[in-house]
Enzyme design. Sequence first.
Site, PDB file in Angstrom:
ATOM      1  N   GLY A 190     -44.829  35.506   9.512  1.00 42.09           N
ATOM      2  CA  GLY A 190     -46.036  34.417   9.328  1.00 42.09           C
ATOM      3  C   GLY A 190     -46.788  34.843   7.878  1.00 42.09           C
ATOM      4  CG  ASN A 218     -44.551  30.727   3.348  1.00 43.12           C
ATOM      5  OD1 ASN A 218     -44.517  29.848   2.441  1.00 43.12           O
ATOM      6  ND2 ASN A 218     -43.071  30.765   3.854  1.00 43.12           N
ATOM      7  CG  LEU A 278     -38.998  21.471  16.063  1.00 42.64           C
ATOM      8  CD1 LEU A 278     -39.574  20.665  15.371  1.00 42.64           C
ATOM      9  CD2 LEU A 278     -39.478  21.308  17.679  1.00 42.64           C
ATOM     10  CG  ASN A 329     -38.754  24.007   7.806  1.00 39.95           C
ATOM     11  OD1 ASN A 329     -39.337  24.974   7.697  1.00 39.95           O
ATOM     12  ND2 ASN A 329     -37.706  24.165   7.374  1.00 39.95           N
ATOM     13  CG  HIS A 357     -34.318  25.976   2.531  1.00 33.29           C
ATOM     14  ND1 HIS A 357     -33.848  26.414   4.181  1.00 33.29           N
ATOM     15  CD2 HIS A 357     -33.380  26.002   2.156  1.00 33.29           C
ATOM     16  CE1 HIS A 357     -31.984  26.783   4.045  1.00 33.29           C
ATOM     17  NE2 HIS A 357     -32.452  26.164   3.332  1.00 33.29           N
TER      18      HIS A 357
HETATM   19  C1  GRF Z   1     -39.049  32.261   4.311  1.00 31.77           C
HETATM   20  O1  GRF Z   1     -38.964  32.842   3.306  1.00 31.77           O
HETATM   21  C2  GRF Z   1     -39.072  30.604   4.585  1.00 31.77           C
HETATM   22  O2  GRF Z   1     -38.447  29.740   4.013  1.00 31.77           O
HETATM   23  C3  GRF Z   1     -38.339  30.380   5.256  1.00 31.77           C
HETATM   24  O3  GRF Z   1     -38.670  31.345   6.058  1.00 31.77           O
HETATM   25  C4  GRF Z   1     -38.886  32.303   5.648  1.00 31.77           C
HETATM   26  C5  GRF Z   1     -40.387  32.531   6.558  1.00 31.77           C
HETATM   27  O4  GRF Z   1     -40.847  33.989   6.153  1.00 31.77           O
HETATM   28  N1  GRF Z   1     -37.708  29.837   6.852  1.00 31.77           N
HETATM   29  P1  GRF Z   1     -42.544  34.197   6.486  1.00 31.77           P
HETATM   30  O5  GRF Z   1     -42.223  34.256   8.170  1.00 31.77           O
HETATM   31  O6  GRF Z   1     -43.795  32.586   6.364  1.00 31.77           O
HETATM   32  O7  GRF Z   1     -43.358  34.972   6.128  1.00 31.77           O
END
Ligand code: GRF
Length: 199
Positions: free
Chosen positions: A16, A18, A96, A110, A112
């Site tokens: 988590g 992000n 989903l 999302n 990525h």
């Molecule tokens: C990130 O690299 C995101 O781009 C991908 O999964 C990872 C999640 O990291 N979809 P976090 O849980 O936000 O630390």
Amino acid sequence: MEARTPRVAILISGRGSNMEAILRNVRAGTLACEVALVVSSRPEAGGLERARALGFPTAALDARGLSREEFDRRLRALLEPLRLDWLVLAGYLRLLTPEIVRRYRDRIVNIHPADTRLHQGLHGYRWAFERGLASTWVTVHLVDEGIDTGRILAQAEVDLAGARTVEEVERRGLAVEHRLYSEVLGQLFQEESTEGGAP
Ligand code: GRF
């Protein structure tokens, strides 16, 4: 039309980071939205504790033993009363179902860790590292029924020059992700508050 603050749920499955960057910006007032819920598809996700520590409401759904359809039925039941405008996926590791994608069509975002035109699915930083790329691009995109196939909203370059380990690649990439995601969401939410909310 009266401006309204977009209501969002953030969907996570793990660390988590992000999500935390987004929540900190919401708290600081630099990202205008109401985070109605942080939902994890894994009860043990570290991100849940991070969200709680910042004072945001959380919920966990345990996917173990459930079909994809049954899991998403429960997810929809959880989300529906919240009257959400956006679903923000942040390290959400489940695909989903088409029912959820249809319900929130063009309102699921999302992030990525690669250019989605070049690499889809897991391990985007390992992919870049193993190819010895001089740089890679992280992508914010809308979610459709496919795996990382939705319309690209924005990308940002990550300089990988001299990165010797996959951990270093990921560290640099995440720093870019944390900045990019809130920027793009801020733009989306601003358009939202001037145009009106979800039907
Ligand atoms: C990130 O690299 C995101 O781009 C991908 O999964 C990872 C999640 O990291 N979809 P976090 O849980 O936000 O630390």
